[in-house]
Design a protein around this motif. Structure first.
Motif, mmCIF file in Angstrom:
data_model
loop_
_atom_site.group_PDB
_atom_site.id
_atom_site.type_symbol
_atom_site.label_atom_id
_atom_site.label_comp_id
_atom_site.label_asym_id
_atom_site.label_seq_id
_atom_site.Cartn_x
_atom_site.Cartn_y
_atom_site.Cartn_z
ATOM 1 N N GLN A 73 12.842 -3.814 -14.122
ATOM 2 C CA GLN A 73 13.131 -4.854 -13.124
ATOM 3 C C GLN A 73 14.234 -5.773 -13.633
ATOM 4 O O GLN A 73 15.103 -6.204 -12.874
ATOM 5 C CB GLN A 73 11.873 -5.667 -12.822
ATOM 6 N N PRO A 90 10.666 -7.983 0.658
ATOM 7 C CA PRO A 90 9.561 -8.307 -0.264
ATOM 8 C C PRO A 90 8.366 -7.369 -0.153
ATOM 9 O O PRO A 90 7.752 -7.016 -1.155
ATOM 10 C CB PRO A 90 9.161 -9.735 0.120
ATOM 11 N N TYR A 91 8.037 -6.952 1.088
ATOM 12 C CA TYR A 91 6.887 -6.060 1.226
ATOM 13 C C TYR A 91 7.190 -4.701 0.581
ATOM 14 O O TYR A 91 6.377 -4.161 -0.178
ATOM 15 C CB TYR A 91 6.492 -5.871 2.705
ATOM 16 N N ARG A 93 9.272 -4.125 -1.747
ATOM 17 C CA ARG A 93 9.301 -4.335 -3.213
ATOM 18 C C ARG A 93 7.891 -4.253 -3.773
ATOM 19 O O ARG A 93 7.637 -3.638 -4.797
ATOM 20 C CB ARG A 93 9.889 -5.712 -3.565
ATOM 21 N N SER A 94 6.969 -4.894 -3.069
ATOM 22 C CA SER A 94 5.577 -4.895 -3.550
ATOM 23 C C SER A 94 5.035 -3.468 -3.586
ATOM 24 O O SER A 94 4.302 -3.095 -4.502
ATOM 25 C CB SER A 94 4.693 -5.794 -2.672
ATOM 26 N N GLN A 95 5.409 -2.665 -2.597
ATOM 27 C CA GLN A 95 4.909 -1.287 -2.546
ATOM 28 C C GLN A 95 5.506 -0.439 -3.659
ATOM 29 O O GLN A 95 4.818 0.379 -4.282
ATOM 30 C CB GLN A 95 5.201 -0.657 -1.172
ATOM 31 N N ARG A 97 6.435 -1.556 -6.561
ATOM 32 C CA ARG A 97 5.749 -1.997 -7.792
ATOM 33 C C ARG A 97 4.338 -1.416 -7.860
ATOM 34 O O ARG A 97 3.860 -1.058 -8.928
ATOM 35 C CB ARG A 97 5.693 -3.526 -7.849
ATOM 36 N N PHE A 98 3.682 -1.345 -6.704
ATOM 37 C CA PHE A 98 2.327 -0.772 -6.657
ATOM 38 C C PHE A 98 2.356 0.673 -7.170
ATOM 39 O O PHE A 98 1.556 1.070 -8.022
ATOM 40 C CB PHE A 98 1.783 -0.815 -5.218
ATOM 41 N N ASP A 101 3.045 0.998 -10.873
ATOM 42 C CA ASP A 101 1.824 0.660 -11.610
ATOM 43 C C ASP A 101 0.841 1.840 -11.580
ATOM 44 O O ASP A 101 0.180 2.146 -12.581
ATOM 45 C CB ASP A 101 1.209 -0.589 -10.947
#
Ligand code: GS8
Length: 220
Positions: A73, A90-91, A93-95, A97-98, A101
């Motif tokens: 990142q 942003p949404y 991006r969150s996905q 990152r999910f 992970d």
């Protein structure tokens, strides 16, 4: 002042390879320093990652960044004028990152268990990995890459594990391509990118290193 970028790595490490691919995608020149990570760690590594004492460490103008997904990142945010890895929404991006992970907490764990264990435990790990790959196939859908039309955060985080598939297949005595052809087609597509194929180690080299690697980490 030109950027001074140093990467402390260990050549077979999937985590370090992520950073090599990202730096290649961005066209960033850097000095690569190989660490004898399971034997004698350099003073630079111990000082740069005093908490975990692990590679990879990205050192940018003297400042260390630890943990590969965090460093990925950092690379994306620092050199943001070329080859964006994370989407701007942003949404989304969150996905991304999910799923990255998920790679660390599931794919990597089952993959490691395939070559570290035998019998029932190994069978469970094989099933666990194939289940993960099925979920990832669902996430990929009809897109060429997880990032869409171009390589993204999840692609870069995941493709070094694809490079280890032949090791999983050898130790697990199964064919991932036969079970998850769509996933393997994604891996082959990624390998067509120079940033990927030139960063990842040769399969034969990994193969030849394996017995020594198992000894080093105390399995055999
Ligand atoms: C994992 C790094 C890691 O396991 C990341 O950067 O994403 N969560 C971290 N590094 C290993 C080499 S790769 O197998 C390492 O440096 N091990 C040395 C040690 O355990 O002492």
């Amino acid at each position: 002042m030109a950027d001074e970028v140093v990467l402390l790595g260990f050549w077979p490490s999937t985590y370090a390879l992520r950073l090599r691919i990202a730096l290649a995608e961005k066209g960033i020149k850097y000095e690569y320093k190989e660490e004898d990570v399971y034997n004698i760690k350099s003073q630079l590594l111990l000082e740069s990652n005093p908490v975990h004492k692990k590679i990879p460490v990205l050192i940018h103008n003297g400042k260390p960044v630890n943990e590969s997904l965090i460093a990925l990142q950092y690379i994306d945010e620092t050199w943001n004028d070329k080859a964006p890895l994370l989407p701007s929404d942003p949404y989304l991006r969150s996905q991304a990152r999910f799923w990255a992970d998920f790679v660390d907490n599931k794919v990597a764990v089952f993959g490691r268990k395939i070559w570290m264990t035998k019998g029932d435990e190994q069978e469970e790990a094989k099933k666990g990995l194939l289940d993960c790959l099925e979920l990832l196939e669902g996430e990929l859908g009809e897109k060429p890459y997880f990032g869409g039309e171009a390589l993204g955060f999840v692609d870069v985080a995941l493709v070094p594990f694809y490079n280890w598939f032949s090791m999983y297949e050898k130790f697990g005595n199964f064919s991932i391509e036969a079970e998850r052809p769509q996933f393997v087609a994604w891996g082959k597509r990624c390998m067509l990118k120079e940033s990927v194929s030139k960063s990842l180690p040769d399969q034969q080299k990994l193969y030849d290193f394996f017995p020594q690697y198992k000894r080093i980490i105390g399995i055999e």
